[in-house]
Design a protein around this motif. Structure first.
Motif, PDB file in Angstrom:
ATOM      1  N   GLU A  79       5.257   7.021   1.603  1.00 43.47           N
ATOM      2  CA  GLU A  79       5.016   5.934   2.552  1.00 43.47           C
ATOM      3  C   GLU A  79       4.595   4.714   1.738  1.00 43.47           C
ATOM      4  OE1 GLU A  79       1.485   6.219   4.976  1.00 43.47           O
ATOM      5  OE2 GLU A  79       2.035   4.441   6.116  1.00 43.47           O
ATOM      6  N   ILE A  80       5.347   3.638   1.851  1.00 41.43           N
ATOM      7  CA  ILE A  80       5.002   2.373   1.191  1.00 41.43           C
ATOM      8  C   ILE A  80       5.032   1.312   2.283  1.00 41.43           C
ATOM      9  CG2 ILE A  80       5.707   0.648  -0.538  1.00 41.43           C
ATOM     10  CD1 ILE A  80       5.230   3.123  -2.043  1.00 41.43           C
ATOM     11  N   PHE A  81       3.966   0.537   2.386  1.00 42.43           N
ATOM     12  CA  PHE A  81       3.926  -0.472   3.460  1.00 42.43           C
ATOM     13  C   PHE A  81       3.429  -1.801   2.915  1.00 42.43           C
ATOM     14  CE2 PHE A  81       0.055   2.073   3.505  1.00 42.43           C
ATOM     15  CZ  PHE A  81      -0.938   1.118   3.447  1.00 42.43           C
ATOM     16  N   PHE A  82       3.841  -2.873   3.592  1.00 45.51           N
ATOM     17  CA  PHE A  82       3.360  -4.197   3.214  1.00 45.51           C
ATOM     18  C   PHE A  82       1.922  -4.334   3.682  1.00 45.51           C
ATOM     19  CE2 PHE A  82       3.141  -8.888   3.615  1.00 45.51           C
ATOM     20  CZ  PHE A  82       3.437  -9.186   2.293  1.00 45.51           C
ATOM     21  N   LYS A  83       1.040  -4.808   2.811  1.00 49.42           N
ATOM     22  CA  LYS A  83      -0.378  -4.889   3.152  1.00 49.42           C
ATOM     23  C   LYS A  83      -0.865  -6.333   3.322  1.00 49.42           C
ATOM     24  CE  LYS A  83      -4.709  -3.865   3.626  1.00 49.42           C
ATOM     25  NZ  LYS A  83      -5.229  -3.404   4.917  1.00 49.42           N
ATOM     26  N   GLY A  84      -0.123  -7.288   2.760  1.00 47.79           N
ATOM     27  CA  GLY A  84      -0.573  -8.658   3.002  1.00 47.79           C
ATOM     28  C   GLY A  84      -0.314  -9.601   1.855  1.00 47.79           C
ATOM     29  N   THR A  85      -1.034 -10.691   1.908  1.00 50.57           N
ATOM     30  CA  THR A  85      -0.870 -11.799   0.975  1.00 50.57           C
ATOM     31  C   THR A  85      -2.273 -12.243   0.564  1.00 50.57           C
ATOM     32  OG1 THR A  85      -0.758 -13.099   3.000  1.00 50.57           O
ATOM     33  CG2 THR A  85       1.332 -12.668   1.888  1.00 50.57           C
ATOM     34  N   ALA A  86      -2.332 -13.118  -0.419  1.00 50.61           N
ATOM     35  CA  ALA A  86      -3.644 -13.501  -0.962  1.00 50.61           C
ATOM     36  C   ALA A  86      -4.620 -13.972   0.119  1.00 50.61           C
ATOM     37  CB  ALA A  86      -3.456 -14.598  -2.007  1.00 50.61           C
ATOM     38  N   ASN A  87      -4.098 -14.704   1.102  1.00 49.03           N
ATOM     39  CA  ASN A  87      -5.033 -15.271   2.090  1.00 49.03           C
ATOM     40  C   ASN A  87      -5.674 -14.222   2.999  1.00 49.03           C
ATOM     41  OD1 ASN A  87      -2.388 -15.024   3.150  1.00 49.03           O
ATOM     42  ND2 ASN A  87      -2.932 -16.313   4.884  1.00 49.03           N
ATOM     43  N   ARG A  88      -5.174 -12.980   2.962  1.00 54.75           N
ATOM     44  CA  ARG A  88      -5.836 -11.901   3.727  1.00 54.75           C
ATOM     45  C   ARG A  88      -6.823 -11.124   2.851  1.00 54.75           C
ATOM     46  NH1 ARG A  88      -0.366 -12.997   5.470  1.00 54.75           N
ATOM     47  NH2 ARG A  88      -0.458 -13.030   7.729  1.00 54.75           N
ATOM     48  N   CYS A  89      -6.848 -11.444   1.566  1.00 51.08           N
ATOM     49  CA  CYS A  89      -7.654 -10.658   0.615  1.00 51.08           C
ATOM     50  C   CYS A  89      -8.968 -11.353   0.282  1.00 51.08           C
ATOM     51  CB  CYS A  89      -6.888 -10.480  -0.696  1.00 51.08           C
ATOM     52  SG  CYS A  89      -5.368  -9.568  -0.513  1.00 51.08           S
ATOM     53  N   VAL A  90      -9.982 -10.543   0.112  1.00 52.43           N
ATOM     54  CA  VAL A  90     -11.274 -11.079  -0.314  1.00 52.43           C
ATOM     55  C   VAL A  90     -11.668 -10.418  -1.637  1.00 52.43           C
ATOM     56  CG1 VAL A  90     -11.971 -11.463   2.073  1.00 52.43           C
ATOM     57  CG2 VAL A  90     -12.670  -9.342   0.914  1.00 52.43           C
ATOM     58  N   VAL A 133       9.898  -7.633  -6.232  1.00 49.10           N
ATOM     59  CA  VAL A 133       8.495  -8.043  -6.053  1.00 49.10           C
ATOM     60  C   VAL A 133       8.143  -9.055  -7.141  1.00 49.10           C
ATOM     61  CG1 VAL A 133       7.803  -5.839  -5.005  1.00 49.10           C
ATOM     62  CG2 VAL A 133       7.508  -6.162  -7.476  1.00 49.10           C
ATOM     63  N   PRO A 134       7.236  -9.968  -6.840  1.00 50.72           N
ATOM     64  CA  PRO A 134       6.859 -10.968  -7.857  1.00 50.72           C
ATOM     65  C   PRO A 134       5.885 -10.398  -8.889  1.00 50.72           C
ATOM     66  CG  PRO A 134       5.726 -11.408  -5.776  1.00 50.72           C
ATOM     67  CD  PRO A 134       6.621 -10.229  -5.528  1.00 50.72           C
ATOM     68  N   ASP A 135       5.838 -11.025 -10.058  1.00 53.59           N
ATOM     69  CA  ASP A 135       4.810 -10.693 -11.050  1.00 53.59           C
ATOM     70  C   ASP A 135       3.444 -10.781 -10.374  1.00 53.59           C
ATOM     71  OD1 ASP A 135       6.522 -10.357 -13.201  1.00 53.59           O
ATOM     72  OD2 ASP A 135       6.305 -12.430 -13.906  1.00 53.59           O
ATOM     73  N   GLY A 136       2.597  -9.801 -10.669  1.00 52.68           N
ATOM     74  CA  GLY A 136       1.246  -9.834 -10.117  1.00 52.68           C
ATOM     75  C   GLY A 136       1.131  -9.174  -8.753  1.00 52.68           C
ATOM     76  N   THR A 137       2.164  -8.465  -8.340  1.00 50.69           N
ATOM     77  CA  THR A 137       2.068  -7.736  -7.068  1.00 50.69           C
ATOM     78  C   THR A 137       0.964  -6.677  -7.173  1.00 50.69           C
ATOM     79  OG1 THR A 137       4.366  -8.113  -6.469  1.00 50.69           O
ATOM     80  CG2 THR A 137       3.347  -6.127  -5.567  1.00 50.69           C
ATOM     81  N   LEU A 138       0.160  -6.575  -6.126  1.00 54.82           N
ATOM     82  CA  LEU A 138      -0.898  -5.558  -6.092  1.00 54.82           C
ATOM     83  C   LEU A 138      -0.443  -4.385  -5.232  1.00 54.82           C
ATOM     84  CD1 LEU A 138      -3.876  -4.636  -6.622  1.00 54.82           C
ATOM     85  CD2 LEU A 138      -4.491  -5.849  -4.522  1.00 54.82           C
ATOM     86  N   LEU A 139      -0.516  -3.180  -5.797  1.00 59.96           N
ATOM     87  CA  LEU A 139      -0.225  -1.963  -5.032  1.00 59.96           C
ATOM     88  C   LEU A 139      -1.508  -1.153  -4.914  1.00 59.96           C
ATOM     89  CD1 LEU A 139       1.724   0.111  -3.707  1.00 59.96           C
ATOM     90  CD2 LEU A 139       2.096   1.052  -5.998  1.00 59.96           C
ATOM     91  N   SER A 140      -1.891  -0.869  -3.675  1.00 61.81           N
ATOM     92  CA  SER A 140      -3.090  -0.068  -3.416  1.00 61.81           C
ATOM     93  C   SER A 140      -2.611   1.373  -3.221  1.00 61.81           C
ATOM     94  CB  SER A 140      -3.767  -0.619  -2.154  1.00 61.81           C
ATOM     95  OG  SER A 140      -5.085  -0.174  -2.081  1.00 61.81           O
ATOM     96  N   THR A 141      -3.105   2.292  -4.066  1.00 66.99           N
ATOM     97  CA  THR A 141      -2.405   3.568  -4.251  1.00 66.99           C
ATOM     98  C   THR A 141      -2.881   4.735  -3.378  1.00 66.99           C
ATOM     99  OG1 THR A 141      -3.814   4.228  -6.084  1.00 66.99           O
ATOM    100  CG2 THR A 141      -1.838   2.946  -6.641  1.00 66.99           C
ATOM    101  N   GLY A 142      -3.488   4.424  -2.240  1.00 62.11           N
ATOM    102  CA  GLY A 142      -3.790   5.486  -1.277  1.00 62.11           C
ATOM    103  C   GLY A 142      -5.239   5.958  -1.347  1.00 62.11           C
ATOM    104  N   THR A 143      -5.710   6.425  -0.197  1.00 63.36           N
ATOM    105  CA  THR A 143      -7.115   6.833  -0.105  1.00 63.36           C
ATOM    106  C   THR A 143      -7.274   8.334   0.018  1.00 63.36           C
ATOM    107  OG1 THR A 143      -9.232   6.343   0.946  1.00 63.36           O
ATOM    108  CG2 THR A 143      -7.390   6.747   2.429  1.00 63.36           C
ATOM    109  N   ALA A 144      -8.463   8.803  -0.365  1.00 62.00           N
ATOM    110  CA  ALA A 144      -8.828  10.199  -0.134  1.00 62.00           C
ATOM    111  C   ALA A 144     -10.307  10.315   0.208  1.00 62.00           C
ATOM    112  CB  ALA A 144      -8.512  11.046  -1.352  1.00 62.00           C
ATOM    113  N   GLY A 177       0.834  -1.198   0.000  1.00 62.97           N
ATOM    114  CA  GLY A 177       0.000   0.000   0.000  1.00 62.97           C
ATOM    115  C   GLY A 177       0.866   1.244   0.000  1.00 62.97           C
ATOM    116  N   SER A 178       0.283   2.333  -0.469  1.00 62.37           N
ATOM    117  CA  SER A 178       0.917   3.656  -0.370  1.00 62.37           C
ATOM    118  C   SER A 178       0.067   4.492   0.556  1.00 62.37           C
ATOM    119  CB  SER A 178       0.945   4.373  -1.716  1.00 62.37           C
ATOM    120  OG  SER A 178       1.737   3.668  -2.602  1.00 62.37           O
ATOM    121  N   GLY A 179       0.710   5.430   1.259  1.00 64.56           N
ATOM    122  CA  GLY A 179      -0.058   6.240   2.205  1.00 64.56           C
ATOM    123  C   GLY A 179       0.117   7.723   1.976  1.00 64.56           C
TER     124      GLY A 179
END
Ligand code: DO4
Ligand code: MG
Length: 291
Positions: free
Chosen positions: A114-125, A246-257, A78-80
């Protein structure tokens, strides 16, 4: 091209939408996105006759075919504090300060994001599946964000709707609690679709909107344009992959507003609805863990 996955009683199938027709996808989604991005043929099976709109109306309680997360990312980041709104709203809390400024003001102005680790597939729905409030959090918010799926070199393969669900009370208490605020079961939602860049066009003219629905009432509604991003996606990716394989298919969530004001918090039974132009609408019910 749009990719999605359906599930039924443990079975998961991959599908592609091309020119409004739905096909069985004969490779995993990340391989398909890589091939597509290189202008190569994507392995497709037969066209199938499914009513996507009807499937989108089902949630995880439905016994039968329904949407699930569009792929299994090995890593999610994720980015913050990417938008001015995030800088000011995060700063309203009694939070950590360095030399008279809050950590959020500092990071907003700094060159390094700010870049932070957000998780892995098993935490995602996925669409229709439950996001969660931690058992030890009293203040948890959804964070509707533009998600980008990248390859190991940082090339954007697809966009998606992502939700960086966060235990805001833990994070405000102490910055060292950030991983516990961000990473726990069902703390990340993605989908319904992965949409290739040619179908999205300019990522800086998208509207991200969110509603929190409680029973028959809408308790929060808000939206933002991605044109308001201070940290461009390319810049975020540059920092994410610097000295970090990072592996192919990494998901980056680009911040909220889109940030609901206090005292709004997610509650068991709420439904969060996030829409992004050309990417679709993600609907996720909310559960409280440990209940
Ligand atoms: O540490 C703060 C996280 C901020 C965030 O997730 C965002 O701005 O979206
Ligand atoms: Mg966020």
């Amino acid at each position: 091209m749009k990719l999605f996955r359906l599930t039924n009683n443990g079975w998961v199938g991959n599908f592609a939408i091309i020119n409004n027709k739905v096909y069985v996808l004969l490779s995993d989604p990340v391989t398909a996105l890589k091939l597509y991005s290189e202008g190569k043929e994507v392995p497709l099976g037969p066209e199938v006759n499914v009513n996507v709109d009807e499937l989108l109306n089902r949630d995880y309680t439905y016994r039968g075919l329904r949407f699930t997360r569009p792929y299994d990312p090995i890593e999610v980041w994720g980015s913050g504090i990417v938008y001015e709104v995030a800088r000011s709203r995060y700063t309203e809390e009694d939070v950590a300060m360095i030399k008279g400024k809050t950590i959020y003001e500092l990071v907003y102005d700094a060159e390094r994001p700010e870049i932070f680790f957000k998780g892995t597939a098993n935490r995602c729905v996925g669409h229709g599946e439950p996001i969660a409030v931690r058992s030890d959090s009293e203040w948890t918010l959804p964070e509707p964000e533009l998600g980008v799926v990248i390859d190991s070199r940082g090339k954007i393969l697809a966009y998606t709707v992502s939700d960086d669900v966060s235990a805001r009370d833990l994070e405000a208490q102490n910055p060292l609690y950030l991983p516990q605020s961000k990473i726990y079961n069902n703390s990340c939602a993605m989908g319904p679709f992965l949409v290739t860049p040619d179908e999205v066009g300019n990522p800086y003219d998208l509207t991200i909107s969110m509603r929190i629905i409680r029973g028959s009432a809408v308790v929060f509604e808000g939206s933002i344009s991605t044109s308001k991003m201070r940290r461009r996606v390319e810049d975020q990716i540059k920092y994410l992959i610097r000295d970090n394989a990072v592996p192919d298919g990494t998901l980056l969530s680009t911040g909220t507003a889109v940030i609901p004001p206090r005292p709004i918090t997610l509650m068991h039974g709420d439904v969060v609805e996030i829409s992004i132009t050309r990417l679709g609408t993600q609907r996720t019910p909310v559960i409280k863990l440990g209940k």
